[in-house]
Design a protein around this motif. Sequence first.
Motif, PDB file in Angstrom:
ATOM      1  N   ASP A   1       0.849  -1.185   0.000  1.00 17.45           N
ATOM      2  CA  ASP A   1       0.000   0.000   0.000  1.00 17.45           C
ATOM      3  C   ASP A   1       0.891   1.242   0.000  1.00 17.45           C
ATOM      4  N   GLU A   2       0.975   1.914  -1.144  1.00 20.16           N
ATOM      5  CA  GLU A   2       1.810   3.100  -1.331  1.00 20.16           C
ATOM      6  C   GLU A   2       3.257   2.853  -0.874  1.00 20.16           C
TER       7      GLU A   2
ATOM      8  N   THR B   1       6.007   3.520  -2.275  1.00 18.61           N
ATOM      9  CA  THR B   1       7.001   4.495  -2.743  1.00 18.61           C
ATOM     10  C   THR B   1       6.960   5.814  -1.977  1.00 18.61           C
ATOM     11  N   ASN B   2       6.028   5.959  -1.025  1.00 17.42           N
ATOM     12  CA  ASN B   2       5.830   7.270  -0.392  1.00 17.42           C
ATOM     13  C   ASN B   2       7.073   7.798   0.318  1.00 17.42           C
TER      14      ASN B   2
ATOM     15  N   VAL C   1      -0.652  -4.044  -5.588  1.00 17.15           N
ATOM     16  CA  VAL C   1      -0.029  -2.813  -5.110  1.00 17.15           C
ATOM     17  C   VAL C   1      -0.960  -1.627  -5.339  1.00 17.15           C
TER      18      VAL C   1
ATOM     19  N   SER D   1      -0.771   2.350  -5.639  1.00 18.28           N
ATOM     20  CA  SER D   1       0.211   3.404  -5.862  1.00 18.28           C
ATOM     21  C   SER D   1      -0.401   4.494  -6.726  1.00 18.28           C
ATOM     22  N   HIS D   2       0.074   5.725  -6.515  1.00 11.72           N
ATOM     23  CA  HIS D   2      -0.331   6.856  -7.357  1.00 11.72           C
ATOM     24  C   HIS D   2       0.804   7.281  -8.283  1.00 11.72           C
ATOM     25  N   ASP D   3       1.818   6.432  -8.403  1.00  8.45           N
ATOM     26  CA  ASP D   3       2.959   6.707  -9.277  1.00  8.45           C
ATOM     27  C   ASP D   3       2.777   5.911 -10.565  1.00  8.45           C
TER      28      ASP D   3
ATOM     29  N   ASP E   1       8.516  11.226  -8.309  1.00  5.96           N
ATOM     30  CA  ASP E   1       7.513  10.976  -9.342  1.00  5.96           C
ATOM     31  C   ASP E   1       8.122  11.347 -10.698  1.00  5.96           C
TER      32      ASP E   1
END
Length: 688
Positions: free
Chosen positions: A174-175, A177-178, A201, A203-205, A498
């Motif tokens: 869950d996220e 890469t934050n 996964v 992710s917003h990337d 990003d």
Amino acid sequence: MINLKNVTLRRGTKVLLDQTSVTLNPGEKVGLVGRNGAGKSTLFALFNGTLNEDGGDFDMPKAWRMGQVAQNMPETDQPASEFVLEGDTRLAELRQRLVAAEASGDGMEMAHVYTDLADAGDHDALPRAEALILGLGFRVDELNNPVNSFSGGWRMRLQLARALMCPSDILLLDEPTNHLDLDALVWLEAWLQRYAGTMIVISHDREFLDAVTNVTLHIDHAKLTRYGSNYSGFEILRAQQMELQQASFAKQQDKIAHLQKFINRFKAQASKAKQAQSRVKALDRMEKVAPLLADAEFTFGFKEPNNLPNPMLAISEASFGYLVDGEPKTIVQGVSKSVLAGQRIGILGANGQGKSTLVKTIARTMPQLTGTLTEGKGLNIGYFAQQELDVLHPQDNPLEHMIRLAKELGPNSGEPSREQDLRNYLGTFNFSGDMVKQAVGTMSGGEKARLVLAMIVWQRPNLLLLDEPTNHLDLATREALSMALNEFEGTVMLVSHDRALLRAVCDEFWMVGRGKVEPFDGDLDDYQKYLLEESKRLREAAKNSARDAVATAVAETPSANIASVPSSPASALPAANAATAAPPSTSATQPGTGLSSAEQRKLEAQKRQQLAAQTRPLKRELEQNELRMASIEAEKTRLEALLTTPVSPAEMADAGRRLKALADEVTGLEERWLELTSLLEEATSATV
């Protein structure tokens, strides 16, 4: 496989999934996407067993081992390596069994546990844990630091490493890469691309999703839709689907209007009543196509700056860092740069190299240690801090933040400051109704980030300093930010992992590293290649350094203690297969040595003993290596034979995963076998 059949999920009274069905196959890499609040984390809770379905049927193989990142902040004095190593739950269980067997003197149990430990990779568990930690951006000298000595973001990296250490059939992220910089993100992508199990996964990337997923699950209007592609493919397929749906809806509406017109015209005529009635029934039977209900996209824009000084900023022979107990700690030095009007600068570099220190110093939240920073007349900085709470007050609400900002800037800001004007302005950033009175401390990360953006835009800056602005933004808000930055007339300095945002916004890059700030001559693809090459260089340097250290230790160790030199695979010393001595001379003394024949033979015997002690660990490991390869071949033969017989899909999938794991292990064993034999051959030739 994972099956959801007519599943309904609720959070309180809100229905997040309504009678939705989907199937996920073993080994698929799935990206779970949807707007914030759509139900992604709730679906994760169903997968990991912390939430049950409110309706329908959910099924996942009970034998699957699950890996996931714990969301709690670890509070422990354990060394980092030990903390991550404990993520291998299978290994931890076997080690506990071994302790119990040794305590009870159960030799048979000990033998079984030793075999299981070898199968579980006990011999290289610590190096694997350390490789995960180093890959996520830690330094070698931090491997044994207490977990509590790290900041929150770095502790969450350790939680991620612990999850990756866990042997798993399904991995939930869950996220992930934050809290990563671009260097660690590139490493994580490569690791996940090699992962053999099923992965889901959030992710917003978009570039990260494109790199590691091959299936996309989209949550929209309480429904789950499966797309057989990564995120970029999903966007294309969804656009086509929406276009088809809208076309089908329009076509059906035309047909309904035609039928209704016939009914209205002829329903009162006896001669046409039968035909009119049949059309009424046709309308009732028609399965209605829903109109397209696309969510309104979030957009915003930066206002035109009041002025654009050029240069914006001049830095001359400056050193950046911070004070430790009153003493300066320099991170970067000798910086001489000019920031011009209209520049779009992306700041690259690993965590800890000084990116945030550079930005904070320019933002006036930290003083430079030496040198000068000369600001252009009328410079107005808009600063987005990596930690939003650096500029937000948790107990206050968005309206109170805006009222305070209006008072600080005063009437000369040129912006309306009446409460209703501020409410209307917050509404353009999706803070409507009661949200303007909600305490910031209770908001999500994405809502806090939007509030910071609203406050920056209101100030009409001409220089934007953005330090990881996308950490909590969803994909739609990231796209809105990208568009707003491209239309911004001032200067942008951006730190971000990003890559989609960096590609869209920046046209030049600065590299922060090794105590310097220098131009990076290339694009992000060049930077990614640089990172991979740098990682390879550091691994080779560490390997050579370890080998040199062992060689020095052996040279300085008395012959009587030579057997105590470390003999682990990572530090094994090159040695000969056997010591070959020349026949003893028949003369009383050996020419040029001053030693008698007996003394010479004694010296040669000591050399043979030393060489045997040095060689023994290599021979032992080589023997274990060959035994393990023979065992794997036998296991592969058994599994391949199993696949030729009728078996259940679950057994077939398990056999396939096992064969893949065995093939990967054989590759590693063969590489180590070649290395061992090479070391032995080198030692043999060196002693001839």
